[in-house]
Every structure is written in structure tokens, then in C-alpha cells.
Write a protein that holds these residues in place. Structure first.
Motif, PDB file in Angstrom:
ATOM      1  N   ARG A  64      33.597  14.267  67.112  1.00 49.45           N
ATOM      2  CA  ARG A  64      34.447  13.368  66.340  1.00 49.45           C
ATOM      3  C   ARG A  64      33.807  11.990  66.208  1.00 49.45           C
ATOM      4  O   ARG A  64      33.949  11.332  65.176  1.00 49.45           O
ATOM      5  CB  ARG A  64      35.844  13.279  66.959  1.00 49.45           C
ATOM      6  CG  ARG A  64      36.646  14.568  66.812  1.00 49.45           C
ATOM      7  CD  ARG A  64      38.110  14.394  67.179  1.00 49.45           C
ATOM      8  NE  ARG A  64      38.327  13.825  68.496  1.00 49.45           N
ATOM      9  CZ  ARG A  64      38.389  14.508  69.642  1.00 49.45           C
ATOM     10  NH1 ARG A  64      38.210  15.826  69.626  1.00 49.45           N
ATOM     11  NH2 ARG A  64      38.614  13.889  70.790  1.00 49.45           N
ATOM     12  N   GLY A  67      31.483  12.356  63.462  1.00 48.41           N
ATOM     13  CA  GLY A  67      32.235  12.440  62.212  1.00 48.41           C
ATOM     14  C   GLY A  67      32.679  11.073  61.722  1.00 48.41           C
ATOM     15  O   GLY A  67      32.584  10.759  60.529  1.00 48.41           O
ATOM     16  N   ALA A  68      33.150  10.236  62.646  1.00 43.81           N
ATOM     17  CA  ALA A  68      33.553   8.871  62.280  1.00 43.81           C
ATOM     18  C   ALA A  68      32.346   8.086  61.791  1.00 43.81           C
ATOM     19  O   ALA A  68      32.438   7.311  60.827  1.00 43.81           O
ATOM     20  CB  ALA A  68      34.202   8.172  63.480  1.00 43.81           C
ATOM     21  N   ASN A  71      31.475   9.267  58.242  1.00 37.78           N
ATOM     22  CA  ASN A  71      32.440   8.745  57.286  1.00 37.78           C
ATOM     23  C   ASN A  71      32.162   7.282  56.985  1.00 37.78           C
ATOM     24  O   ASN A  71      32.245   6.846  55.835  1.00 37.78           O
ATOM     25  CB  ASN A  71      33.866   8.923  57.812  1.00 37.78           C
ATOM     26  CG  ASN A  71      34.877   8.404  56.829  1.00 37.78           C
ATOM     27  OD1 ASN A  71      35.223   7.225  56.882  1.00 37.78           O
ATOM     28  ND2 ASN A  71      35.333   9.260  55.937  1.00 37.78           N
ATOM     29  N   TYR A 110      40.814   3.507  61.691  1.00 40.28           N
ATOM     30  CA  TYR A 110      40.370   4.842  61.294  1.00 40.28           C
ATOM     31  C   TYR A 110      39.469   5.449  62.366  1.00 40.28           C
ATOM     32  O   TYR A 110      39.640   6.602  62.759  1.00 40.28           O
ATOM     33  CB  TYR A 110      39.627   4.756  59.954  1.00 40.28           C
ATOM     34  CG  TYR A 110      39.183   6.093  59.421  1.00 40.28           C
ATOM     35  CD1 TYR A 110      40.011   6.835  58.593  1.00 40.28           C
ATOM     36  CD2 TYR A 110      37.934   6.617  59.739  1.00 40.28           C
ATOM     37  CE1 TYR A 110      39.612   8.057  58.105  1.00 40.28           C
ATOM     38  CE2 TYR A 110      37.519   7.835  59.255  1.00 40.28           C
ATOM     39  CZ  TYR A 110      38.362   8.558  58.434  1.00 40.28           C
ATOM     40  OH  TYR A 110      37.967   9.776  57.951  1.00 40.28           O
ATOM     41  N   ASN A 111      38.488   4.659  62.843  1.00 38.11           N
ATOM     42  CA  ASN A 111      37.593   5.168  63.889  1.00 38.11           C
ATOM     43  C   ASN A 111      38.368   5.531  65.142  1.00 38.11           C
ATOM     44  O   ASN A 111      38.110   6.570  65.754  1.00 38.11           O
ATOM     45  CB  ASN A 111      36.516   4.128  64.213  1.00 38.11           C
ATOM     46  CG  ASN A 111      35.439   4.049  63.163  1.00 38.11           C
ATOM     47  OD1 ASN A 111      35.298   4.922  62.315  1.00 38.11           O
ATOM     48  ND2 ASN A 111      34.681   2.982  63.204  1.00 38.11           N
ATOM     49  N   TYR A 114      40.219   8.750  64.394  1.00 36.65           N
ATOM     50  CA  TYR A 114      39.276   9.865  64.244  1.00 36.65           C
ATOM     51  C   TYR A 114      38.756  10.324  65.609  1.00 36.65           C
ATOM     52  O   TYR A 114      38.735  11.516  65.907  1.00 36.65           O
ATOM     53  CB  TYR A 114      38.101   9.430  63.364  1.00 36.65           C
ATOM     54  CG  TYR A 114      37.351  10.563  62.706  1.00 36.65           C
ATOM     55  CD1 TYR A 114      36.797  11.600  63.444  1.00 36.65           C
ATOM     56  CD2 TYR A 114      37.177  10.580  61.335  1.00 36.65           C
ATOM     57  CE1 TYR A 114      36.094  12.618  62.839  1.00 36.65           C
ATOM     58  CE2 TYR A 114      36.476  11.602  60.710  1.00 36.65           C
ATOM     59  CZ  TYR A 114      35.932  12.617  61.474  1.00 36.65           C
ATOM     60  OH  TYR A 114      35.240  13.629  60.866  1.00 36.65           O
ATOM     61  N   ILE A 115      38.344   9.389  66.422  1.00 32.70           N
ATOM     62  CA  ILE A 115      37.735   9.725  67.713  1.00 32.70           C
ATOM     63  C   ILE A 115      38.780  10.153  68.738  1.00 32.70           C
ATOM     64  O   ILE A 115      38.557  11.087  69.502  1.00 32.70           O
ATOM     65  CB  ILE A 115      36.916   8.534  68.250  1.00 32.70           C
ATOM     66  CG1 ILE A 115      35.729   8.271  67.332  1.00 32.70           C
ATOM     67  CG2 ILE A 115      36.449   8.785  69.681  1.00 32.70           C
ATOM     68  CD1 ILE A 115      35.022   6.950  67.583  1.00 32.70           C
ATOM     69  N   HIS A 117      42.196  11.222  68.506  1.00 37.78           N
ATOM     70  CA  HIS A 117      43.261  12.211  68.367  1.00 37.78           C
ATOM     71  C   HIS A 117      42.705  13.616  68.366  1.00 37.78           C
ATOM     72  O   HIS A 117      41.713  13.905  67.713  1.00 37.78           O
ATOM     73  CB  HIS A 117      44.071  11.938  67.099  1.00 37.78           C
ATOM     74  CG  HIS A 117      44.906  10.709  67.243  1.00 37.78           C
ATOM     75  ND1 HIS A 117      44.441   9.456  66.948  1.00 37.78           N
ATOM     76  CD2 HIS A 117      46.175  10.535  67.692  1.00 37.78           C
ATOM     77  CE1 HIS A 117      45.389   8.565  67.191  1.00 37.78           C
ATOM     78  NE2 HIS A 117      46.439   9.196  67.647  1.00 37.78           N
ATOM     79  N   SER A 123      45.737  14.254  63.423  1.00 32.73           N
ATOM     80  CA  SER A 123      44.538  13.991  62.641  1.00 32.73           C
ATOM     81  C   SER A 123      44.874  13.533  61.219  1.00 32.73           C
ATOM     82  O   SER A 123      44.064  12.877  60.577  1.00 32.73           O
ATOM     83  CB  SER A 123      43.647  15.230  62.590  1.00 32.73           C
ATOM     84  OG  SER A 123      44.240  16.253  61.798  1.00 32.73           O
ATOM     85  N   ARG A 126      44.534   9.835  59.802  1.00 32.61           N
ATOM     86  CA  ARG A 126      43.324   9.272  59.189  1.00 32.61           C
ATOM     87  C   ARG A 126      43.532   9.021  57.709  1.00 32.61           C
ATOM     88  O   ARG A 126      42.934   8.123  57.138  1.00 32.61           O
ATOM     89  CB  ARG A 126      42.132  10.227  59.364  1.00 32.61           C
ATOM     90  CG  ARG A 126      41.663  10.327  60.778  1.00 32.61           C
ATOM     91  CD  ARG A 126      40.298  10.955  60.877  1.00 32.61           C
ATOM     92  NE  ARG A 126      40.091  12.126  60.096  1.00 32.61           N
ATOM     93  CZ  ARG A 126      39.989  13.362  60.578  1.00 32.61           C
ATOM     94  NH1 ARG A 126      40.106  13.590  61.859  1.00 32.61           N
ATOM     95  NH2 ARG A 126      39.755  14.381  59.781  1.00 32.61           N
ATOM     96  N   TYR A 127      44.382   9.792  57.070  1.00 38.48           N
ATOM     97  CA  TYR A 127      44.605   9.629  55.639  1.00 38.48           C
ATOM     98  C   TYR A 127      45.554   8.492  55.320  1.00 38.48           C
ATOM     99  O   TYR A 127      45.631   8.063  54.186  1.00 38.48           O
ATOM    100  CB  TYR A 127      45.101  10.935  55.019  1.00 38.48           C
ATOM    101  CG  TYR A 127      44.040  12.006  55.123  1.00 38.48           C
ATOM    102  CD1 TYR A 127      42.920  11.961  54.313  1.00 38.48           C
ATOM    103  CD2 TYR A 127      44.124  13.005  56.080  1.00 38.48           C
ATOM    104  CE1 TYR A 127      41.921  12.909  54.428  1.00 38.48           C
ATOM    105  CE2 TYR A 127      43.131  13.959  56.194  1.00 38.48           C
ATOM    106  CZ  TYR A 127      42.047  13.905  55.367  1.00 38.48           C
ATOM    107  OH  TYR A 127      41.056  14.833  55.478  1.00 38.48           O
TER     108      TYR A 127
END
Length: 129
Positions: A64, A67-68, A71, A110-111, A114-115, A117, A123, A126-127
Motif C-alpha cells: 500500500r 501504491g500511494a 498514485n 489520501y496517503n 491508502y497506507i 486502512h 478503502s 480514498r475516493y
């Protein structure tokens, strides 16, 4: 002062930092767990998943983090273009500054989301950030 200073320009390196600190956290976590191999750095996540030294939960968290990071990298050029376009178009400096500070805050949130949860339902936050 807030309306006359181009604070939004300074948001560019801050947003860059927000894109790269998750990767730094992942790097440090991998390096502490199994050692970072810089010859093939993209293989480190695979090596981590195969390792018996870390739990599946730790591997998922590091994934994650990456992933962050990705993004942040994907959205960074759009942010830079938006800030520069706002300056070229001579948008109100106070407005650009407020939007910049809001964007920095949402990138950091957001980070965190993302990291941190781990559940599918969480999740989706994030949106909304």
C-alpha cells in the motif's frame, strides 16, 4: 500577505514530497526486513512476499505504501500543470493559494488512508479525499 504571495508555487515541491515519502517508508521497511537490493529494485517487493521474515500484513502495508507512492507520481504532473496554468492565466493569487493548501492537505490525508486502512469498506475513503 496570503493573497499577494505565490504560496501555490511552493506547493509543487511539497506535493512532490508527498508523492515520495510513502516510497521512502517502503524502502526503509524492506531494508530493515530483508535488505534492499538496488541492482533490481523492482524485485524487492517480490522478494519481500517470498520472505518468511515478514507477515502477510506487513507485506500488504508495504504494498500500500508503494501504491500511494505511484498514485502521487501519477497525479504530480497534473498538479504542476494546474498550478503553472493558474499563474499564466493570472488567476487570483489568494484563490490559488487556498486551493494549493487544500490539495496538500488532501494528498496527505489520501496517503494516510491508502497506507493505513486494511478493510475494503474503509478503502473507499480514498475516493472522498
Amino acid at each position: 500577505m496570503f493573497a499577494n504571495t505565490a504560496i501555490s508555487i511552493y506547493s509543487i515541491p511539497i506535493v512532490w514530497f508527498s508523492a515520495f515519502y510513502p516510497h521512502t517508508l517502503a524502502f526503509l521497511s524492506i531494508n530493515n526486513a530483508i535488505g534492499w537490493k538496488n541492482v533490481q529494485p523492482r524485485s524487492n517487493l517480490g522478494r519481500l512476499q517470498e520472505s518468511k521474515k515478514v507477515t502477510a500484513e506487513q507485506v500488504a502495508r508495504i504494498n500500500r505504501m508503494e501504491g500511494a507512492h505511484m498514485n502521487g507520481i501519477e497525479s504530480f504532473p497534473i498538479w504542476v500543470a494546474a498550478v503553472l496554468a493558474g499563474h499564466v492565466a493570472k488567476l487570483d493569487q489568494g484563490y490559488l493559494n487556498k486551493i494549493s493548501l487544500l490539495y496538500i492537505a488532501t494528498r496527505l490525508a489520501y496517503n494516510h488512508v491508502y497506507i493505513g486502512h486494511t478493510k475494503e469498506g474503509n478503502s473507499w475513503l480514498r475516493y472522498s479525499t
